[in-house]
Write an enzyme that holds these catalytic residues in place. Structure first.
Site, PDB file in Angstrom:
ATOM      1  N   SER A 156       0.850  -1.189   0.000  1.00  0.00           N
ATOM      2  CA  SER A 156       0.000   0.000   0.000  1.00  0.00           C
ATOM      3  C   SER A 156       0.880   1.232   0.000  1.00  0.00           C
ATOM      4  CB  SER A 156      -0.924   0.005   1.223  1.00  0.00           C
ATOM      5  OG  SER A 156      -0.161   0.009   2.417  1.00  0.00           O
ATOM      6  N   HIS A 180       2.125  12.178  -1.028  1.00  0.00           N
ATOM      7  CA  HIS A 180       1.677  13.559  -0.822  1.00  0.00           C
ATOM      8  C   HIS A 180       2.729  14.509  -1.400  1.00  0.00           C
ATOM      9  CE1 HIS A 180      -1.732  12.574   1.737  1.00  0.00           C
ATOM     10  NE2 HIS A 180      -0.958  11.755   2.437  1.00  0.00           N
ATOM     11  N   HIS A 224      -3.042   7.326  -4.104  1.00  0.00           N
ATOM     12  CA  HIS A 224      -3.032   6.133  -3.262  1.00  0.00           C
ATOM     13  C   HIS A 224      -3.121   4.907  -4.159  1.00  0.00           C
ATOM     14  CE1 HIS A 224      -5.883   2.959  -1.886  1.00  0.00           C
ATOM     15  NE2 HIS A 224      -5.044   2.875  -0.880  1.00  0.00           N
ATOM     16  N   VAL A 253      -2.449  -3.111  -3.487  1.00  0.00           N
ATOM     17  CA  VAL A 253      -2.716  -4.442  -4.042  1.00  0.00           C
ATOM     18  C   VAL A 253      -2.468  -5.454  -2.939  1.00  0.00           C
ATOM     19  CG1 VAL A 253      -2.369  -4.020  -6.504  1.00  0.00           C
ATOM     20  CG2 VAL A 253      -0.380  -4.404  -5.059  1.00  0.00           C
ATOM     21  N   ARG A 254      -3.376  -6.427  -2.792  1.00  0.00           N
ATOM     22  CA  ARG A 254      -3.282  -7.311  -1.634  1.00  0.00           C
ATOM     23  C   ARG A 254      -3.946  -8.653  -1.920  1.00  0.00           C
ATOM     24  NH1 ARG A 254      -7.005  -3.341  -0.910  1.00  0.00           N
ATOM     25  NH2 ARG A 254      -9.153  -4.004  -0.503  1.00  0.00           N
ATOM     26  N   HIS A 281      -7.594   7.782 -16.081  1.00  0.00           N
ATOM     27  CA  HIS A 281      -8.612   6.754 -16.272  1.00  0.00           C
ATOM     28  C   HIS A 281      -8.350   5.903 -17.513  1.00  0.00           C
ATOM     29  CE1 HIS A 281     -11.621   7.228 -13.078  1.00  0.00           C
ATOM     30  NE2 HIS A 281     -11.153   8.451 -12.993  1.00  0.00           N
ATOM     31  N   HIS A 324     -20.085  11.940   5.239  1.00  0.00           N
ATOM     32  CA  HIS A 324     -20.362  13.070   6.127  1.00  0.00           C
ATOM     33  C   HIS A 324     -20.075  14.412   5.464  1.00  0.00           C
ATOM     34  CE1 HIS A 324     -16.083  12.198   6.698  1.00  0.00           C
ATOM     35  NE2 HIS A 324     -15.929  13.417   7.162  1.00  0.00           N
ATOM     36  N   GLY A 326      -3.915  -5.820  15.136  1.00  0.00           N
ATOM     37  CA  GLY A 326      -2.679  -5.650  15.888  1.00  0.00           C
ATOM     38  C   GLY A 326      -1.478  -5.348  15.018  1.00  0.00           C
ATOM     39  N   GLY A 327      -1.719  -4.679  13.892  1.00  0.00           N
ATOM     40  CA  GLY A 327      -0.618  -4.309  13.004  1.00  0.00           C
ATOM     41  C   GLY A 327       0.231  -3.196  13.591  1.00  0.00           C
TER      42      GLY A 327
END
Length: 299
Positions: free
Chosen positions: A91, A95, A105, A108-109, A144, A174, A257-258
């Site tokens: 990941s 910035h 951003h 891939v996982r 795109h 929000h 717990g990372g």
């Protein structure tokens, strides 16, 4: 055959390729941390701060495993309860310093849940999206187009589906606005066999730099002043809000717990909030809200 090791090898190579390319563009090297997760697994975090081009850039590899899943993973998938899991991914969040260069951003996982005597449950996830502050329409189109090219070998319907998924996912409810102009987002992908699904993951990962670096090269020397800088810092606040409130990877990482430093590497420095700020009518800032932060067919 489901083999996480071949995916892990690709992910490590991808992290290496991306950090080398970004360092070449910026002129500054990444700092690296090797870390271990007490519950099982670990990772390799690379961060570049105060660079010529990138104010903060983080590219993280992780491979974690354990005997039980956090609530964020089992809430909508009760069949995962009681299974051992493995999750591996790369990941990144970049910035840039110049407000005319968009934040981006990518992720891939792979996820695998196993139980003795039963077939493993597996899927791939990821995508990439673009968050401009002062957008150029040609950049949005090019972004795109590359996303579509990454998807084309896998079917005509893949880009439209995963493009819409990105529009829906990268949305701040929000605020009633999108985070940026989207791109691709997919999760729970196992509609093809394992090898084809893995090839799709690689296509997305390999096309990220092809989509992003041309924009960096075209915009990195654009002059800017205090007005643009203040707006950039204000809009970065939206990034923080999304990652802490909605982002699945952040929630999974914290609940499993990372390593907190690696999970929150995506947060920008500096960033500001302003109370009830509104853009001036007819301004470039208003153009972002009125035109670009609305899902549309960029191609």
């Amino acid at each position: 055959m489901v083999d996480i090791n071949i995916v892990k090898d690709y992910l490590l190579t991808l992290q290496e390729k991306i950090t080398e390319s970004l360092s070449a563009v910026d002129g500054k090297a990444f700092h690296q941390d090797q870390w271990e997760r007490p519950g099982g697994g670990g990772g390799r975090t690379r961060v570049l701060e105060s660079g010529e081009i990138f104010e903060k850039a983080g590219v993280n590899f992780s491979h974690v495993f354990g005997d039980s899943l956090p609530a964020s993973a089992t809430a909508h998938r009760p069949e995962l309860s009681g299974r051992r899991f493995q999750a591996a991914g790369v990941s990144l969040v970049l910035h840039p310093r110049n407000p005319y260069v968009p934040t981006t951003h990518a992720n891939v996982r792979i996820f695998i849940a196993e139980k003795e005597g039963e077939a493993p449950i597996w899927w791939f996830g990821g995508g990439f999206d673009l968050t401009p502050y002062y957008p150029f329409k040609e950049d949005c189109i090019q972004w795109h187009q590359k996303a579509k090219q990454a998807c084309e070998p896998f079917g005509e319907d893949v880009y439209p589906r995963f493009k819409k998924w990105a529009d829906d996912y990268f949305f701040l409810k929000h605020r009633n606005e999108t985070r940026g102009i989207g791109g691709l987002f997919f999760d729970d992908v196992n509609e093809w066999d394992f090898n084809t699904s893995f090839e799709f993951l690689q296509s997305v990962g390999d096309n990220f730099l092809k989509a992003y670096l041309p924009i960096v090269e075209n915009r990195k020397d654009t002059p800017f002043g205090e007005r643009e800088r203040k707006f950039q810092l204000y809009r970065r606040g939206r990034y923080v809000e999304f990652n802490l409130v909605y982002d699945r990877g952040t929630l999974f990482g914290l609940q499993s717990g990372g390593r907190t430093e690696s999970i929150l590497m995506s947060l920008p420095t500096p960033v500001t909030w302003r109370y009830d700020w509104q853009p001036e009518t007819g301004s470039p800032e208003a153009d972002l809200y009125e035109y670009y932060l609305k899902p549309q067919d960029w191609i």
